[in-house]
Design an enzyme around this catalytic site. Structure first.
Site, PDB file in Angstrom:
ATOM      1  N   CYS A   1       3.039 -12.387  -0.427  1.00 54.19           N
ATOM      2  CA  CYS A   1       2.315 -13.508  -0.903  1.00 54.19           C
ATOM      3  C   CYS A   1       3.211 -14.732  -1.093  1.00 54.19           C
ATOM      4  CB  CYS A   1       1.018 -13.285  -1.439  1.00 54.19           C
ATOM      5  SG  CYS A   1      -0.110 -12.049  -0.873  1.00 54.19           S
ATOM      6  N   ARG A  27       2.754  10.294  -9.813  1.00 52.72           N
ATOM      7  CA  ARG A  27       2.334  10.229 -11.248  1.00 52.72           C
ATOM      8  C   ARG A  27       1.254  11.411 -11.284  1.00 52.72           C
ATOM      9  NH1 ARG A  27       2.963   4.623 -10.955  1.00 52.72           N
ATOM     10  NH2 ARG A  27       0.993   4.326 -10.427  1.00 52.72           N
ATOM     11  N   ALA A  62       0.769  -1.217   0.066  1.00 55.62           N
ATOM     12  CA  ALA A  62       0.005   0.021  -0.117  1.00 55.62           C
ATOM     13  C   ALA A  62       0.807   1.256  -0.241  1.00 55.62           C
ATOM     14  CB  ALA A  62      -0.772  -0.052   1.299  1.00 55.62           C
ATOM     15  N   ASN A 120      -2.967  -2.960  -2.644  1.00 57.98           N
ATOM     16  CA  ASN A 120      -2.627  -2.102  -3.581  1.00 57.98           C
ATOM     17  C   ASN A 120      -3.967  -1.379  -4.114  1.00 57.98           C
ATOM     18  OD1 ASN A 120       0.127  -3.183  -5.175  1.00 57.98           O
ATOM     19  ND2 ASN A 120      -0.446  -4.821  -4.141  1.00 57.98           N
TER      20      ASN A 120
END
Length: 555
Positions: A44, A23, A13, A308
């Site tokens: 993971c 961006r 995150a 995410n």
């Protein structure tokens, strides 16, 4: 001077929020503070790194601090612990863990991405050499180094969740004899009891010893300071190493100390924009709560995919670019994992959860091949579909089997997210060709069975409910498979009358007892159900999913 954005925490995150903010706002000053040395890695994948499926450490590490600085002008400061947030001054106070020096970082917008930490039970011996957790690359390094140096023969995994079971598989892959100790009788969590038992059976059949319903009491050494045995409330297990995987808790010390509102499991409450109770502080990832898309209530599901997505929304919001606002709707608790030859997936609510939330849950369980039954390589899966009997809305699903489960679960995730009904699911125009699916896909078959139940054309019983009624004298178990199938494997107490002999042998079927009809997957049971109803039997049910979905003891 550009906006000052500070992110506390990295990995999923935090790095996603920082990169997206860059961006959207090229002029912002962006700083990421993290205690860890590894900035962005695939958590993971850790069990598969331990098992040697992923060969190199570098394959797990996605990006370095230097790459963020050089390519995106994001200052990532590792080895720094954020100690406090002074909201009035908009300052984060941190400690350099190498020197002990205190530093202050000013912010206009702050993102908390502090993640979650492995729970370490407070039992004797938990800090002995040879006892591990698996939450970071550093944890995996320590575990793999120990295996290489000490060559352990026996391992005990404490915890039957996703990480525990994946680790059990990968330790077995290394030639280590593995036992799993789990406090709950039914595991992993998030599945109905009989679906959990299907997964547990796969683990046992793969050579792992399972001790369910047993709590960890202590870990003992053999006099050398290294683990030698594990004690539960029921037994002692010899062990050369122990992996503790009993779950995680959100890292919210900073948030709580700053007076931010907390939600379920102590996770930070945020709105759809990831904004906390302080309008200039955002939270994302495993430290943050979100909204359950079925119940509408705050929920906490620490998943890499969720982290995410939350991080991206937080990055958009803290950058504040024109037209850049975006909301994170919430989650369904979707999960998919593999353990040995069995793939497992779930989303939404279980039957028990649906009932607890005030729904009127109705379920269907079907066993079917993942592609055309005549196509080489097809494998069976068991699909559990749960809907609300009043609104017909699909509430949840679980899929277990050796076949493909990710495609059907993602189909159901989409439908549930859009508040779709069983009726809508049954008519979806899903892709079909023999290498990919059957003409009637398993999820559509499940929907049709559920429609039959809701329309009064069928009564069924789950394996778990049947298991609870095996000794009920008012129940008659009728197995309508062939004699050879019945001899090979049957439920204790059942009587075999093949489906094509029902009419001729109907006198053998008692009319004063409740009938439960059993076959391999449910088709022949349904045929027998219709025959017996036509013959005047009123109390008739079929075993949902048949013997293929029955995970309990048989004879």
């Amino acid at each position: 001077m550009g906006k000052r954005i500070v992110v506390i925490g990295a990995v999923a995150a935090g790095t996603k929020a920082a990169a997206k903010a860059r961006r959207d706002d090229p002029a912002a000053s962006i700083t990421v503070l993290t205690e860890e040395r590894d900035v962005s890695y695939a958590g993971c994948g850790l069990p598969y790194y331990v098992g040697g499926v992923i060969k190199g450490r570098g394959e797990l590490v996605v990006r370095s601090a230097e790459s963020f600085r050089d390519s995106e002008r994001i200052e990532v400061i590792t080895g720094h612990r954020a100690d406090s947030i002074e909201r009035g001054r908009k300052v984060v106070v941190a400690t350099d863990l190498d020197t002990g020096t205190k530093r202050e970082f000013e912010y206009d917008r702050l993102v908390l991405a502090t993640g979650a930490s492995a729970i370490v039970p407070d039992v004797p011996g938990v800090h002995l050499e040879g006892v591990f957790k698996l939450r970071s690359v550093t944890d995996a390094d320590a575990l793999t180094s120990f295996i290489e140096r000490r060559r352990p023969c026996r391992a005990v995994v404490v915890g039957g969740g996703f990480i525990g079971l994946e680790s059990a598989e990968n330790l077995s892959r290394k030639g280590i004899r593995v036992s799993v100790v789990e406090m709950l009788e039914d595991f992993p969590p998030g599945f109905d009891p009989d679906m959990s038992r299907c997964i547990r059976n796969c683990v046992v059949e793969s050579g792992v010893e399972v001790y369910a319903g047993e709590a960890l009491v202590g870990i003992e050494d053999g006099g050398s300071g290294c683990v030698r045995r594990v004690r539960t409330n029921a037994r002692c297990l010899d062990a050369d190493m122990v992996l503790v995987a009993v779950g995680v808790r959100p890292n919210t010390r900073l948030a709580a100390g700053s007076g931010l509102a907390l939600g379920p499991r102590g996770a930070i409450l945020v709105d759809g924009s990831m904004r906390t109770s302080d309008p200039d502080i955002y939270a994302a990832g495993d430290c943050a709560a979100t909204r359950h898309l079925v119940t509408g209530k705050p929920a906490w599901y620490p998943m890499g995919s969720t982290a995410n997505k939350m991080g991206r929304v937080a990055g958009i919001e803290v950058a504040g670019a024109a037209g850049g606002s975006q909301a994170f709707a919430g989650v369904l608790g979707t999960a998919v994992f593999k353990v040995f030859d069995t793939s497992c997936a779930r989303t939404g609510l279980t039957e028990a959860e649906a009932a607890a939330e005030g729904f009127d849950p109705v379920s269907a369980t079907v066993a079917a091949p993942d592609r055309a039954h005549y196509y080489p390589g097809h494998r069976d899966i068991v699909v559990r579909l749960i809907a609300d009997g009043r609104t017909r809305r699909v509430l949840g699903a679980q899929i277990v089997g050796e076949g493909v489960v990710d495609k059907p679960i993602d189909t159901l995730v989409t439908l549930i997210s859009l508040k779709g009904t069983v009726d809508e699911l049954s008519t979806l125009d899903l892709a079909y060709a023999p290498p990919f699916s059957s003409a009637m896909s398993p999820v559509i078959t499940a929907a049709n069975v559920l429609l039959n139940k809701m329309g009064g054309r069928l009564d069924g019983i789950t394996a778990a409910r049947l298991q609870a009624r095996l000794r009920d004298p008012g129940v008659f178990l009728l197995d309508v498979r062939t004699g050879a199938e019945f001899t090979a494997r049957s439920i204790p107490g059942s009587v075999n009358i093949p489906v094509n002999e029902i009419e001729a042998r109907v006198a053998e079927v008692p009319r004063d007892r409740e009938l439960i009809i059993i076959c391999r997957v449910g088709r022949r049971a349904y045929t027998a159900y219709l025959k017996l109803r036509n013959l005047g039997f009123s109390r008739v049910e079929i075993l949902d999913g048949g013997m293929l979905a029955y995970p309990y003891e048989t004879q």
